[in-house]
Design a protein around this motif. Structure first.
Motif, PDB file in Angstrom:
ATOM      1  N   LEU A   8       3.238  -9.735  -5.614  1.00 48.50           N
ATOM      2  CA  LEU A   8       2.367  -9.002  -6.537  1.00 48.50           C
ATOM      3  C   LEU A   8       0.932  -8.941  -6.019  1.00 48.50           C
ATOM      4  N   LEU A   9       0.506  -9.982  -5.313  1.00 46.49           N
ATOM      5  CA  LEU A   9      -0.854  -9.983  -4.763  1.00 46.49           C
ATOM      6  C   LEU A   9      -1.030  -8.965  -3.642  1.00 46.49           C
ATOM      7  N   TYR A  10       0.070  -8.598  -2.980  1.00 47.56           N
ATOM      8  CA  TYR A  10      -0.038  -7.579  -1.931  1.00 47.56           C
ATOM      9  C   TYR A  10      -0.656  -6.293  -2.483  1.00 47.56           C
ATOM     10  N   ALA A  11      -0.200  -5.889  -3.666  1.00 48.16           N
ATOM     11  CA  ALA A  11      -0.712  -4.660  -4.267  1.00 48.16           C
ATOM     12  C   ALA A  11      -2.167  -4.801  -4.685  1.00 48.16           C
ATOM     13  N   VAL A  12      -2.591  -6.026  -5.024  1.00 49.09           N
ATOM     14  CA  VAL A  12      -3.988  -6.253  -5.387  1.00 49.09           C
ATOM     15  C   VAL A  12      -4.878  -6.187  -4.143  1.00 49.09           C
ATOM     16  N   LEU A  13      -4.426  -6.793  -3.057  1.00 49.82           N
ATOM     17  CA  LEU A  13      -5.220  -6.837  -1.829  1.00 49.82           C
ATOM     18  C   LEU A  13      -5.271  -5.475  -1.136  1.00 49.82           C
ATOM     19  N   ASP A  14      -4.175  -4.746  -1.178  1.00 51.13           N
ATOM     20  CA  ASP A  14      -4.118  -3.444  -0.515  1.00 51.13           C
ATOM     21  C   ASP A  14      -3.561  -2.420  -1.507  1.00 51.13           C
ATOM     22  N   PRO A  15      -4.414  -1.536  -2.060  1.00 49.22           N
ATOM     23  CA  PRO A  15      -3.954  -0.561  -3.068  1.00 49.22           C
ATOM     24  C   PRO A  15      -2.883   0.380  -2.544  1.00 49.22           C
ATOM     25  N   ARG A  16      -2.732   0.488  -1.218  1.00 50.58           N
ATOM     26  CA  ARG A  16      -1.691   1.375  -0.684  1.00 50.58           C
ATOM     27  C   ARG A  16      -0.294   0.827  -0.900  1.00 50.58           C
ATOM     28  N   ILE A  17      -0.207  -0.477  -1.177  1.00 52.13           N
ATOM     29  CA  ILE A  17       1.083  -1.121  -1.381  1.00 52.13           C
ATOM     30  C   ILE A  17       1.488  -0.992  -2.839  1.00 52.13           C
ATOM     31  N   ARG A  18       2.674  -0.485  -3.082  1.00 53.88           N
ATOM     32  CA  ARG A  18       3.197  -0.385  -4.437  1.00 53.88           C
ATOM     33  C   ARG A  18       4.589  -0.993  -4.468  1.00 53.88           C
ATOM     34  N   VAL A  19       4.912  -1.644  -5.564  1.00 52.28           N
ATOM     35  CA  VAL A  19       6.219  -2.313  -5.663  1.00 52.28           C
ATOM     36  C   VAL A  19       7.297  -1.267  -5.931  1.00 52.28           C
TER      37      VAL A  19
END
Length: 507
Positions: free
Chosen positions: A496-507
């Motif tokens: 979940l933190l991936y999406a916070v750190l990089d807005p290009r990442i979506r689950v």
């Protein structure tokens, strides 16, 4: 997002179920829990054998025993947990609750300290690539990474525990030690700060002079036994941190951010006097302190929004960091005030055995100091092992990100290096480190087994080893459940933190 989380939790539950089944089968087939009783000459040996059979349900087939254990664990969803009983008939749920408190406290603290130190060292090492500082850090990191945990723990008990306690009986710093520390500081500080040769020589001279003056003065004050901080020192140190955070994240020319941070320091001094008598014996213990800390952060956000103006986002970040530091200093002041009384109750403060001091009686701060001193040695060892990993990963990640096109574009536009590193590069560089944190937390729980054995902690590791040696599945399964759940939760948080750190990442 919700569907993704539910899918991850479902798949993780299946993994935990399969792992518990496999471990249960391995443990019950690893030995005979009745072996010692069969070899006993006690008159009531038949009664003891029958009692153990009832405790461990040995008269049932393995699948029935597993289902009985699983049913008890699933009862936790209804508020009626049953982890079974161990080989002695003790409730494993109560043992797990006590052991998990000790182990998770140790691992959480080691993880947080390792992340802070490892990330900061990795960033500086990447910025100063191929410098003396970079080479020294690389050497120290590889040294820590290759240290056998049990050997480092034994050394820590000797040098940081026994010898420090001997020194505390009559603390004093000789002139030879003072000169040695001054020389080390004069070499290390300029290497960290860097700059021209002239700047390094000036820094070395100032560091040497400061150590040569400060250490004898502190020795004269008997600072080791009667330390002092007070509101004046809190104000000065808080102001220095406010200047440092502002210079690092916004630049000292951004007056709104600087004024916000300094206002937070001033409010911290007001809060020091306002809460002094409340914190002498906090009515709710750590809950009261946690509530005051949250209130301090909320006030920091309010100040930043009122004063920050166009730079309110940067002001909020700097004010929050400053508020955290000032709150920590206020907390440290209360610990320092309790230190002389703590030494009268415990003349050898650094414990080398156990997670608590038996029969220790003191007020809130003295009891908290006892718990903290119990944590120093094992936390330091676990932290050093993890900080090596975080430092290397952060260094490599920062070096990779600063070679990307978007970094070159930012520099070509005239963006200053501070903004390039901490705004553009930092968030992307944290993605690999976030992955490492998730895996490292579970690995630290495994490493804590060795640490707990060396330092005599009655934590999850002790419970796991005891259960494994006795072929007793209940304690082993409880350890697996806690460690596995922690690993699953941290991996989910990392995703979940991936999406916070990089807005290009979506689950």
């Amino acid at each position: 997002m919700l569907s993704y989380v539910l899918k991850r939790l479902g798949s993780s539950a299946l993994v935990l179920l399969a792992s518990t089944l496999l471990v249960f089968i391995l443990v019950i087939n690893s030995g005979d829990p009745l072996q010692e009783l069969r070899e006993s000459n006690a008159e009531n040996v038949e009664f003891l054998i029958q009692q153990r059979i009832e405790y461990m349900n040995l008269d049932e087939p393995w699948y029935t025993r597993y289902w009985m254990w699983l049913s008890g664990v699933l009862g936790c969803f209804g508020g009626a947990c049953d982890f079974g009983t161990n080989i002695s008939g003790q409730d494993v749920g109560a043992l797990t609750q006590q052991a998990a408190g000790s182990s998770l406290r140790l691992v959480f603290l080691a993880t947080i300290l390792a992340i802070i130190l490892g990330v900061l060292t990795g960033i500086v090492s990447a910025i100063r690539q191929y410098s003396t500082f970079d080479y020294v850090v690389s050497f120290i990191v590889f040294l820590f990474f290759s240290l056998p945990v049990f050997w480092a723990a034994v050394l820590a008990k000797d040098w940081m525990g026994i010898r420090f306690n001997n020194w505390m009986a009559d603390p004093g710093v000789s002139w030879s030690t003072t000169v040695t520390l001054a020389v080390i500081g004069a070499v290390a500080i300029p290497a960290i700060i860097g700059g021209t040769v002239r700047r390094r020589l000036i820094t070395a001279a100032m560091t040497f002079a400061f150590v040569m003056i400060a250490l004898p003065y502190l020795d004269w004050l008997n600072f080791a036994r009667y330390p002092q901080l007070g509101p004046a020192a809190i104000a000065v140190i808080g102001a220095l941190f406010a200047l440092g955070f502002t210079a690092l994240l916004a630049g000292l020319k951004n007056r709104r951010v600087l004024y916000s941070a300094l206002t937070v320091v001033a409010l911290g001094i007001v809060a020091y006097y306002a809460t002094f008598w409340l914190l002498i014996d906090p009515p709710g213990g750590w809950l009261t302190i946690a509530g005051l800390f949250i209130l301090a952060l909320a006030l920091a956000v309010l100040v930043a929004r009122l004063i920050g103006g166009y730079a309110k986002n940067l002001a909020t970040t700097v004010s929050l960091l400053t508020a955290a530091v000032v709150s920590g200093l206020v907390l440290l002041d209360h610990f320092i005030r309790a230190w002389p009384g703590f030494l009268t109750l415990k003349p050898r403060p650094i414990a080398t055995i156990g997670s608590v001091s038996p029969n220790f009686t003191g007020d809130f701060w003295e009891t908290s100091l006892d718990q903290l001193t119990q944590l120093i040695l094992p936390t330091t060892i676990l932290m050093l092992v993890s900080v090596a990993t975080y430092t290397r990963y952060m260094r490599a990640s920062v070096l990779d990100s600063i070679s990307q096109d978007y970094i070159r574009t930012a520099r070509a536009k005239g963006v200053n290096e501070r903004t390039v590193i901490f705004k553009h590069s930092f968030r992307n560089s944290m993605i690999p480190v976030t992955t490492m944190v998730a895996f490292d937390f579970a690995a630290l729980l495994g490493g804590a087994i060795i640490i707990e054995a060396v330092f005599g902690w009655r934590g999850l590791g002790n419970m796991f080893i005891t259960g494994l040696q006795a072929s007793d599945p209940a304690p082993v399964m409880a350890y697996l459940l806690v460690a596995g759940t922690a690993a699953v939760v941290f991996n989910l948080i990392a995703d979940l933190l991936y999406a916070v750190l990089d807005p290009r990442i979506r689950v």
